[in-house]
Design an enzyme around this catalytic site. Structure first.
Site, mmCIF file in Angstrom:
data_model
loop_
_atom_site.group_PDB
_atom_site.id
_atom_site.type_symbol
_atom_site.label_atom_id
_atom_site.label_comp_id
_atom_site.label_asym_id
_atom_site.label_seq_id
_atom_site.Cartn_x
_atom_site.Cartn_y
_atom_site.Cartn_z
ATOM 1 N N ASP A 132 1.655 -0.219 -4.858
ATOM 2 C CA ASP A 132 0.488 0.024 -4.018
ATOM 3 C C ASP A 132 -0.728 -0.747 -4.523
ATOM 4 O O ASP A 132 -1.515 -1.280 -3.731
ATOM 5 C CB ASP A 132 0.167 1.522 -3.988
ATOM 6 N N GLU A 242 -0.674 8.153 1.791
ATOM 7 C CA GLU A 242 -1.557 6.996 1.753
ATOM 8 C C GLU A 242 -0.938 5.892 0.910
ATOM 9 O O GLU A 242 -0.211 6.163 -0.051
ATOM 10 C CB GLU A 242 -2.926 7.361 1.162
ATOM 11 N N CYS A 243 -1.253 4.639 1.259
ATOM 12 C CA CYS A 243 -0.695 3.494 0.541
ATOM 13 C C CYS A 243 -1.485 3.142 -0.712
ATOM 14 O O CYS A 243 -1.048 2.336 -1.518
ATOM 15 C CB CYS A 243 -0.663 2.275 1.458
ATOM 16 N N GLY A 244 -2.675 3.701 -0.848
ATOM 17 C CA GLY A 244 -3.499 3.401 -2.009
ATOM 18 C C GLY A 244 -4.848 2.809 -1.656
ATOM 19 O O GLY A 244 -5.827 2.970 -2.381
ATOM 20 N N LEU A 245 -4.929 2.129 -0.519
ATOM 21 C CA LEU A 245 -6.182 1.476 -0.140
ATOM 22 C C LEU A 245 -7.300 2.477 0.079
ATOM 23 O O LEU A 245 -8.470 2.180 -0.134
ATOM 24 C CB LEU A 245 -5.955 0.635 1.120
#
Length: 270
Positions: A132, A242-245
């Site tokens: 991520d 969530e992907c991390g962004l």
């Protein structure tokens, strides 16, 4: 506080009191008016988008509010693992709206081969936080630094649930970046209706059983009984939404960097 009393552009950093006043004002507006307000008030504003439905709605709305040169420029984080249909959609949107997305990829990587030579194969399976970070978070932060971004438009909505359930129109992250969520209060039905009524381009995969589209390796068709409009994302990853962004930058950076050494050793040995 009336709209006329907010600075143009806003002076950063925002105090908690000023942020609350702004959100009290924005919550009374529809998405088009929120976007109009943002164009006038938010400093160095860009739109980060993975070309999901809500982001596409915002792109279409902005096209009706301002000429191309006056709209917030687009930033597309290319993880290198998007579906072919996603890349096709990017080109279609650029042609339709007369804009050009600024593309940022993982550091020092132009292709999947570059990435896997540097990080090894199936990094997302072995080191999720690192994946991520290197495909989303680091390219995003590099984009913000190189372009001097102070504010971004996102496609997040409260109805998507999980960590987004308490979403506000405007947020400030741990780095001081302003995040505008113009469709924060819209339901999926409202988004879908807008897409259809305005003939907005959409990912072809959405007609093939997918509800939400991300990287090909972490996106699957939603099955019978799957709940939520983001069903099919990160299948088997319990609790991941969530992907991390849009997670705390300092936290995900710390988690990722704690395993960097192990990953590089594995990649070199492969």
């Amino acid at each position: 506080m009336s709209e006329s009393m907010f600075e143009k552009p806003l002076q950063l950093p925002l105090s908690a009191e000023k942020l609350a006043e702004i959100n009290d004002h924005l919550r009374t507006l529809d998405p088009q008016l929120i976007l109009s307000w943002a164009i006038e008030h938010l400093p160095r504003i860009y739109q980060t988008t993975a070309f999901g439905l809500t982001g596409l709605v915002a792109i279409d709305m902005l096209s009706k509010l301002a000429p191309p040169e006056s709209r917030p420029p687009l930033i597309f984080i290319d993880t290198l693992y998007h579906f072919p249909e996603t890349y096709e959609l990017v080109s279609e949107v650029e042609k339709r709206y007369g804009v050009k997305a600024q593309v940022f990829k993982p550091d020092e990587c132009q292709t999947v081969e570059d990435f896997e030579k540097k990080w090894g194969e199936k990094l997302w399976e072995k080191y999720e936080d690192i994946y991520d970070y290197v495909v989303k978070v680091e390219p995003g932060r590099r984009a913000y630094k190189e372009l001097d971004v102070r504010s971004v438009i996102t496609g997040r909505r409260a109805s998507q649930g999980a960590e987004r359930a308490l979403l506000q129109p405007l947020e400030v992250d741990s780095t001081g970046l302003l995040k505008l969520n113009p469709l924060f209060a819209w339901s999926f039905a409202q988004v879908d209706q807008y897409i259809k009524e305005n003939n907005v381009p959409r990912n072809k995969l959405l007609n093939q059983g997918y509800r939400s589209v991300g990287d090909w390796h972490s996106t699957s068709k939603s099955g019978e009984g799957d709940a939520g409009e983001r069903a099919g994302r990160w299948a088997g990853k319990q609790g991941k939404t969530e992907c991390g962004l849009h997670k705390d930058y300092c936290d995900i950076q710390r988690k990722a960097k704690s395993d960097f050494g192990s990953v590089k050793v594995e990649a070199q040995a492969a």
